[in-house]
Design a protein around this motif. Structure first.
Motif, PDB file in Angstrom:
ATOM      1  N   CYS A  94      38.932  39.130  38.312  1.00 47.58           N
ATOM      2  CA  CYS A  94      39.044  38.176  39.068  1.00 47.58           C
ATOM      3  C   CYS A  94      37.789  37.854  39.850  1.00 47.58           C
ATOM      4  CB  CYS A  94      40.306  37.951  40.340  1.00 47.58           C
ATOM      5  SG  CYS A  94      40.123  39.160  41.738  1.00 47.58           S
ATOM      6  N   SER A  95      36.651  38.640  39.629  1.00 44.59           N
ATOM      7  CA  SER A  95      35.643  38.382  40.192  1.00 44.59           C
ATOM      8  C   SER A  95      34.893  37.073  40.070  1.00 44.59           C
ATOM      9  CB  SER A  95      34.367  39.501  40.048  1.00 44.59           C
ATOM     10  OG  SER A  95      34.399  39.769  38.539  1.00 44.59           O
TER      11      SER A  95
ATOM     12  N   GLY B   6      35.562  33.086  39.077  1.00 47.13           N
ATOM     13  CA  GLY B   6      36.328  32.156  39.527  1.00 47.13           C
ATOM     14  C   GLY B   6      37.222  31.684  38.604  1.00 47.13           C
TER      15      GLY B   6
ATOM     16  N   ASN C  68      38.409  33.028  36.151  1.00 42.55           N
ATOM     17  CA  ASN C  68      39.682  34.024  36.149  1.00 42.55           C
ATOM     18  C   ASN C  68      40.756  34.080  37.058  1.00 42.55           C
ATOM     19  OD1 ASN C  68      38.670  34.904  33.450  1.00 42.55           O
ATOM     20  ND2 ASN C  68      37.669  36.479  34.338  1.00 42.55           N
ATOM     21  N   ARG C  69      40.000  33.816  38.480  1.00 44.69           N
ATOM     22  CA  ARG C  69      41.049  33.788  39.477  1.00 44.69           C
ATOM     23  C   ARG C  69      42.040  32.594  39.322  1.00 44.69           C
ATOM     24  NH1 ARG C  69      36.910  33.274  43.851  1.00 44.69           N
ATOM     25  NH2 ARG C  69      36.022  35.071  42.991  1.00 44.69           N
TER      26      ARG C  69
ATOM     27  N   HIS D  91      41.835  38.298  47.161  1.00 46.31           N
ATOM     28  CA  HIS D  91      40.893  37.468  46.256  1.00 46.31           C
ATOM     29  C   HIS D  91      41.474  36.093  45.894  1.00 46.31           C
ATOM     30  CE1 HIS D  91      37.694  40.269  45.410  1.00 46.31           C
ATOM     31  NE2 HIS D  91      38.413  41.314  45.306  1.00 46.31           N
ATOM     32  N   LEU D  92      42.883  36.230  45.501  1.00 49.04           N
ATOM     33  CA  LEU D  92      43.718  35.043  45.068  1.00 49.04           C
ATOM     34  C   LEU D  92      43.934  33.931  46.113  1.00 49.04           C
ATOM     35  CD1 LEU D  92      46.418  36.822  42.606  1.00 49.04           C
ATOM     36  CD2 LEU D  92      43.975  35.815  42.189  1.00 49.04           C
TER      37      LEU D  92
ATOM     38  N   CYS E 110      41.249  31.093  46.861  1.00 50.23           N
ATOM     39  CA  CYS E 110      41.300  29.423  46.030  1.00 50.23           C
ATOM     40  C   CYS E 110      42.523  28.766  46.579  1.00 50.23           C
ATOM     41  CB  CYS E 110      41.176  29.609  44.534  1.00 50.23           C
ATOM     42  SG  CYS E 110      42.495  30.443  43.886  1.00 50.23           S
TER      43      CYS E 110
ATOM     44  N   GLY F 245      46.102  29.711  44.913  1.00 51.45           N
ATOM     45  CA  GLY F 245      46.441  30.958  45.240  1.00 51.45           C
ATOM     46  C   GLY F 245      47.079  30.673  46.733  1.00 51.45           C
TER      47      GLY F 245
END
Length: 284
Positions: A161-162, A164, A166-167, A201-202, A205, A208
């Protein structure tokens, strides 16, 4: 090598399996002889041909050889630029989750974790939504799997998820809701820390954060875990609260934070930080 001769293939696999189990010396010799490369080839070829003959043996041999010291320097060259191998492991996970083969899922996930850790950014950027759906289904079905497998699955998601894009895929695959459900259960400290790192991380965005707030227990869970697990969990919880407050602080969200005691917890964190700061300066 007998692996290339169909009539000898199964016997060759059985013999290598026995040698790998027998001793560390055998495993070292097998790595030096290129058996790891051969097993990666067998697994990738099985995926492309859609066959499962001796697939379990290949994975077991690979697991036994994977952590050998001689393997460490070769991993990036062997699998770090090999999207076919990642796709093969994803296919195997799908097969064995369908037939509830817990043993194989427990073996595949750590290999996938090690592969993702050495994968280059191009490979990571080409991961498909189906890849993330399979990894998240492991988290969803966590009760049947080993702690090591669950940790490896979380590491895979954190590592990927590093990027964007993929996040967004991880969120689309339903990770946020599953992570909250998992966090509502009693977990060991390391797993809780990994879950909170991933959630932070999620939540960076918009989709998320939307999914996070869509879960009725999300803010209550975050508040409850704060100051109860570890400093790492606290840091990530504060990061999530900060993101929610900055970008998604509707009247309903603020009321929910007040109702479940999140504001009180934030004040307690501030008091604890102030106390630590004052104590440190008194010692100077």
């Amino acid at each position: 090598m007998d692996l290339e001769v169909p009539c000898y293939f199964e016997k060759a696999m059985e013999k290598m399996h026995g040698l790998a189990i027998e001793s560390e010396r055998n495993r070292q010799c097998m790595v030096e002889a290129g058996v790891v490369n051969a097993m990666v080839h067998v697994i990738t070829k099985s995926f492309k041909q859609g066959r499962t003959r001796c697939l379990e043996e290949a994975l077991t041999i690979l697991c036994l050889l994977w952590n050998s010291a001689a393997m460490v320097n070769n991993m990036k060259h062997l699998v770090g630029e090999n999207l076919d191998f990642i796709n093969s492991l994803t296919w195997i996970l799908q097969l064995h989750q369908v037939d509830n083969n817990v043993k194989m899922v427990n073996e595949v996930i750590p290999i996938l974790k090690s592969t993702i850790e050495v994968a280059n950014s191009t490979i990571l950027g080409n991961l498909k939504l189906e890849f993330f759906i399979e990894i998240i289904s492991i988290i969803k079905n966590n009760r049947a799997l080993s702690l090591h497998a669950i940790k490896s699955a979380l590491h895979v998601l954190i590592e990927t998820c590093s990027l964007g894009r993929n996040r967004v895929k991880i969120v689309e695959a339903g990770a946020v809701m599953e992570l909250i459900e998992l966090a509502l259960e009693k977990q060991e400290k390391n797993i809780t820390e990994l879950m909170f790192i991933l959630l932070a991380h999620l939540c960076s965005c918009a989709d998320g954060r939307e999914q996070f707030l869509h879960h009725a227990a999300s803010i209550a869970m975050l508040s409850k875990k704060t100051l109860r697990v570890s400093s790492t969990t606290d840091d990530q919880a504060l990061r999530i609260f900060s993101l929610i407050s900055k970008f998604s602080a509707s009247n309903e969200v603020v009321k929910e934070m007040l109702r479940v005691g999140a504001v009180t917890k934030l004040c307690m964190v501030m008091q604890a930080d102030c106390a630590s700061y004052c104590q440190a300066h008194q010692c100077e």
